[in-house]
Motif scaffolding. Structure first.
Motif, short mmCIF file in Angstrom:
data_model
loop_
_atom_site.label_atom_id
_atom_site.label_comp_id
_atom_site.label_asym_id
_atom_site.label_seq_id
_atom_site.Cartn_x
_atom_site.Cartn_y
_atom_site.Cartn_z
N LEU A 1 35.09 42.45 41.17
CA LEU A 1 35.56 43.07 42.40
C LEU A 1 34.79 42.50 43.59
CD1 LEU A 1 35.67 46.73 41.13
CD2 LEU A 1 37.63 45.25 41.50
N ARG A 2 35.53 41.92 44.52
CA ARG A 2 34.85 41.37 45.70
C ARG A 2 34.95 42.31 46.89
NH1 ARG A 2 37.02 37.42 43.25
NH2 ARG A 2 35.65 35.95 42.19
N GLY A 3 35.79 43.29 46.78
CA GLY A 3 35.93 44.23 47.89
C GLY A 3 36.91 45.31 47.50
N PRO A 4 37.03 46.33 48.36
CA PRO A 4 37.93 47.44 48.05
C PRO A 4 39.36 47.00 47.77
CG PRO A 4 36.54 47.98 49.89
CD PRO A 4 36.26 46.55 49.58
N LEU B 1 32.67 48.05 46.86
CA LEU B 1 31.91 48.03 48.11
C LEU B 1 30.56 47.36 47.92
CD1 LEU B 1 32.68 51.57 49.51
CD2 LEU B 1 33.32 49.40 50.53
N TYR B 2 29.96 47.57 46.74
CA TYR B 2 28.71 46.89 46.42
C TYR B 2 28.97 45.95 45.26
CZ TYR B 2 26.47 50.79 48.92
OH TYR B 2 26.11 51.71 49.85
N ALA C 1 43.91 46.78 44.10
CA ALA C 1 44.84 45.96 43.32
C ALA C 1 44.69 46.27 41.83
CB ALA C 1 44.60 44.48 43.60
N ALA C 2 43.46 46.57 41.41
CA ALA C 2 43.22 46.86 40.00
C ALA C 2 43.56 48.32 39.68
CB ALA C 2 41.78 46.57 39.64
#
Lengths: 546, 442
Positions: free
Chosen positions: A44-47, A27-28, A52-53
């Motif tokens: 991580l670019r987003g939830p 998220l951040y 996926a991870a």
């Protein structure tokens, strides 16, 4: 994090726990540093990247659509379409999936129930199921117990154990020491955005608390013995309904004397809120009387009750206690704005309000940029100090504080407690309602235990916690028979379910505990209980009640 | 990078864009001067430019309002060009002779907006004192009732209520003011006072109804005020043709005129329409500002508006406050309405005598950011647009409806600061707060 581990992240409000986990959930974005999953750095670019991870998160405030069913909420964001045709939702498949996941992890949820009809504990379970259907290996629980009743908390801890058994890793964010000790395999303490230490669950509460705030904290309250005077508040056979017209207070008799603190203990939702609102004239009294200093005050308006010398710290400060858009100064006169020297006739006197505000800010150590700052910009503890300052700034006969330190940092707790005791010593009658048993024990000169709308016992503050805990679960000493050792009874046989619930209740409430030997013992007992999967049974305390 | 021109939008419309550029350069110069005097941080050259940009493009209320105005005028210009067949025809051969299209458009738009200005502020060609004062006088005439209805909506809004019923309250105000104006034989002075108060009373009654319904039953004020608008309008329509109300010498729907003794005095002599209503409007603005910020009642009102639960817990009677807010709001709207018949706009009741002052009041309140003096300024702007629109219609042949479109566009841009921000690439600062301030109350 290792697979199949429960890792507790412990820290004060605002220490950066949630922020850290929001970074982990995508998220951040991190300003510096990296996240390693299975030894590989992860961006991580987003939830959705996080999911996926294999990282799932249950937020402190649930992300559910109230009018949707459980299934609809779970499929939300990962909708399956029927036969590959866009626009046709495959509800049946989603429903099957929900049933399957909840079966596999022993998380009972009805896939067709509508969210808004479900109790908070079940809603949280839906969130967990939602994360699990996304096939996550690491589950982040952000302050999961903040909104739960002690029973629900115990159920959650059981769920966490079964997830752990299934090989899932869990990050458990909290500031409640009792829970951490009950469940965590490893504890990381965070303070002001930095990891300050790792501890094992065997560490004592005092050690953990000291790590959390960075100095040794007194969790007990220093006070001289009370010198009770005349009765100030007398309740006789009080009957009050809650918002749903269900009887909440059912014939309460209670007396609070000048110069004493009466603590009302009880699991939340047993009528304490309604009791206080009735005294304050915020809720109609259906039967019985409320007497303040010999004068009947039931049926009075809230303004009149306040005028009669009652100070009130409401349970939910952001809803009932403060107007967030108002300045600190305005909030400090929220219930005295129309009395001299702040108001005369129709007109307000801003200079007086400002002058008084600066005085209070000084006196109550409110950390704010100025008296003109909107109160919503202050931290929780300082907001609470604003309310306490407001209510203690006029001569009082009776001071009512509901959950005075909920969501408040440890430093502010100490301060607020000392002001409450100070007010008592000035001869005011004090009524403290708290679901934190330690707070009640620490503050009160007498403890009234409330259960299902009744006062089921009034005891002294040196009563053993177990006894109060049992009272909170509705078990009075004579009903209890000759089995004082609840822990051993819980393991005794098929009737064990009955006794394990009260034990759990007490444990969950003793969250910021004093570290008495008794408490530590039960932590261990609770843990042992939970491993045996049969030690669950909602509503099982009923039979003992009759 | 730090060059202010880099932030200029590529406007699709040539003429208004240049106008707008000129306007903004002028504005920029003063801002730059300010920025220059402020002690700069490290690295003077980029800081100066950035400071200037930040000051100008920070999405504060003033900038957003100004830019909304500019945007609305740009869209208005496009509409003028499209709706004028002759000018539009020149675009048919724009590739062959682009100067034709550009010149025609420029002439049309610049003349229209010049007339808008001349009709509302000042006409340089005026030779007499009366002619010079006339645009201002017209503007003030249109402004006065809007101040009242705007204040009505704003006051209710601050108390947490969305008063859509200013129109109905103004209608009831007009009715009672007019009835008092031609039915009561009173001496001058007293007659006017009674008529004005009757207007306030009519509005107050019409505000009290949704207020008490909200307080007692929780019925939503938006629904109820809209319904009461209909009732008020049709009550007016019915009342006009009743015996004793209808003008005996007329067959159409018009009432007897208000006695001269009940009419608001004119400010600049008989030739000009400006009347004492504008003075009342300024007084009302001051009174509402005092009420909101310096009175105990205003404290209650704001507390209830911002957090009714906390207000109730602090001993403030929420229901009583709701009723009072609506009574005050209604009285203000009623006062606004009374000016439409006691002033110089009309002297008798007709079905359309209220015009749109109630609905315009909602726009004025939003444009003025629900602050009393902001509302007064917004009303002045709307009054000027009305007055200028009249001249624009008669001199440039642009229909008066365009003014309504302009007003609507301004408010849309104001209500969507994110849109303005996106168009002009403003910094995000504080826009979020703007949005919520207007979204609340529903």
């Amino acid at each position: 994090m290792e697979p199949g581990e429960i890792h507790a992240l412990l820290g004060e409000n605002g220490a950066g726990k949630s922020t850290l986990m929001n970074v982990l959930y995508g998220l951040y974005q991190p300003d510096e540093g990296e996240i390693l999953v299975d030894g590989k750095p992860l961006k991580l670019r987003g939830p959705s990247d996080a999911i996926a991870a294999g990282i799932g998160m249950v937020h402190q405030h649930f992300m559910l659509v109230p009018v949707f069913t459980v299934t609809e909420n779970i499929m939300l964001g990962a909708e399956q379409v029927r036969g590959g045709i866009a626009g046709f939702l495959d509800r049946r498949r989603a429903r099957r999936e929900v049933a399957e996941v909840s079966e596999r992890y022993n998380l009972r949820v009805d896939p067709d129930a509508v969210i808004e009809d479900l109790p908070v504990g079940i809603q949280q379970r839906v969130e967990i199921v939602k994360a699990l259907t996304r096939d996550v290996d690491l589950l982040i629980l952000d302050e999961p117990t903040a909104v739960l009743t002690p029973q629900e908390t115990e159920e959650l801890l059981t769920v966490m154990r079964s997830l752990k058994a299934a090989g899932k890793s869990i990050v458990f964010i909290t500031h409640k020491l009792g829970e951490v000790k009950a469940i965590a395999d490893r504890i990381t303490v965070i303070r002001r955005g930095k990891t300050v230490g790792t501890a094992s669950p065997e560490a004592s509460r005092d050690e953990l608390a000291a790590l959390m705030v960075g100095r040794t904290v007194r969790l007990t309250v220093d006070k001289a013995p009370a010198t009770p005077g005349e009765p100030v508040l007398e309740l006789a056979n009080l009957v009050v309904d809650d918002d749903r017209q269900v009887r909440a207070v059912d014939g309460v008799d209670l007396t609070v004397r000048a110069g004493e603190v009466l603590g009302v203990a009880g699991v939340q939702g047993n009528g304490q809120t309604e009791l206080i609102e009735a005294i304050m004239g915020l809720r109609p009294v259906l039967a019985g009387t409320i007497t303040l200093d010999g004068q009947r005050i039931d049926g009075w308006s809230t303004k009149k009750v306040l005028r009669a010398g009652v100070g009130y710290v409401p349970e939910d400060r952001s809803v009932d206690g403060l107007v967030k858009e108002f300045t600190v100064a305005e909030n400090l006169v929220l219930d005295v704005y129309d009395r001299p020297p702040f108001g005369r006739g129709l007109s307000l006197r801003p200079d007086e309000i400002g002058r008084a505000a600066r005085e209070r800010i000084e006196q109550f150590d409110v950390r704010t940029s100025s008296a003109e700052a909107p109160v919503g910009t202050l931290s929780g503890g300082n907001q609470q100090k604003v309310i306490v300052a407001r209510e203690l700034s006029r001569p009082l006969k009776l001071f009512i504080a509901a959950q005075p330190t909920r969501g408040v940092d440890v430093g502010s707790i100490e301060f607020i407690h000392s002001r409450v005791v100070h007010e008592r010593d000035a001869g005011t009658a004090v009524l403290v309602v708290s679901s934190e048993l330690d707070e009640v024990i620490g503050l009160a000169d007498r403890i009234a235990v409330m259960y299902r709308g009744r006062i089921i016992g009034v005891v002294g503050p040196d009563t053993p916690r177990e006894e109060i805990g049992l009272l909170m679960a509705g078990i009075t000493p004579d009903q209890q028979g000759g089995s004082p050792d609840v822990g051993s009874a819980a393991e005794a046989g098929p009737t064990a379910t009955v006794d394990s619930d009260p034990a759990a209740t007490t444990d969950a409430d003793a969250v910021s505990g004093t570290g008495t030997p008794a408490t530590t013992d039960r932590d261990v007992a609770a843990t042992t209980d939970g491993v045996a999967p049969a030690a669950e049974g909602p509503g099982s305390e009923d039979e003992k009640n009759r | 990078m730090s060059d202010p021109n880099s932030a200029q939008p590529g406007s699709p419309d040539k003429e208004p864009a240049s106008e707008e550029q000129a306007g903004r350069t002028a504005l920029g110069n003063t801002e730059r001067a300010e920025a220059a005097t402020t002690p700069g941080g490290p690295g003077p050259r980029p800081t100066l430019g950035r400071l200037f940009l930040e000051n100008l493009w920070a999405a504060n209320t003033f900038t957003v309002t100004l830019l909304s105005l500019v945007l609305a005028m740009v869209v208005g210009a496009v509409l003028m060009i499209i709706s004028d067949p002759e000018v539009l025809a020149t675009y048919g051969y724009i590739t062959a002779r682009p100067s034709d299209a550009i010149n025609a458009s420029w002439t049309l738009v610049s003349e229209a907006y010049a007339n808008l200005f001349k009709g509302s502020v000042f006409d340089p060609a005026a030779t007499t004192v009366n002619a010079a004062l006339s645009p201002i006088s017209e503007t003030l005439t249109y402004t006065a009732p809007l101040v009242f209805t705007g204040l009505s909506v704003a006051l209710a809004f601050r108390g947490g209520l969305f008063n859509i019923g200013a129109q109905g309250q103004a209608t009831m105000g007009i009715i009672l003011a007019a009835l008092a104006g031609f039915l009561l034989p009173l001496p001058p002075g007293l007659h006017l006072l009674v008529a004005v108060l009757a207007g306030a009373l009519g509005g107050a009654i019409w505000g009290f109804i949704p207020g008490i319904l909200k307080a007692r039953t929780g019925a939503h004020e938006v629904i109820n005020t809209i319904m009461l608008n209909y009732i008020a309008v049709y009550f007016l329509t019915w009342l006009i043709v009743q015996n004793g109300v209808q003008d005996p010498s007329r067959t159409d729907a018009i009432s007897r005129p208000v006695d001269a003794s009940a009419q608001l005095p004119r400010l600049f002599g008989d030739g000009l329409r400006a009347h004492a209503g504008i003075i009342l409007a300024v007084l009302a603005t001051w009174a509402v500002a005092w009420l909101l910020n310096r009175s105990t009642l205003g404290f209650e009102l704001r507390a209830v508006g911002a957090n009714p639960d906390a207000a109730r817990t602090a001993g403030i009677s929420v229901t009583r406050t709701y009723v009072l807010v609506m009574v005050f709001a209604g009285a203000l709207a009623g006062l606004g309405g009374s000016q439409m018949v006691l002033g110089t706009t009309a002297a008798a009741l007709t079905p359309l005598v209220v015009a749109q002052i109630g609905f315009d009041g909602i726009l004025v309140a939003l444009l003025g950011r629900v602050k009393p003096w902001g509302v007064a300024l917004a009303a002045l702007l709307f009054g000027a647009l009305q007055a200028g629109g009249n001249r624009m219609q008669s001199y440039s042949g642009i229909s008066l409806e365009l003014v309504t479109v302009l007003q609507a566009l301004i408010v849309i841009f104001i209500a969507a600061p994110a849109l303005v921000k996106a168009i002009f690439q403003l910094r995000a600062a504080r826009t979020a707060r703007l949005q919520t301030s207007l979204a609340k109350g529903w």
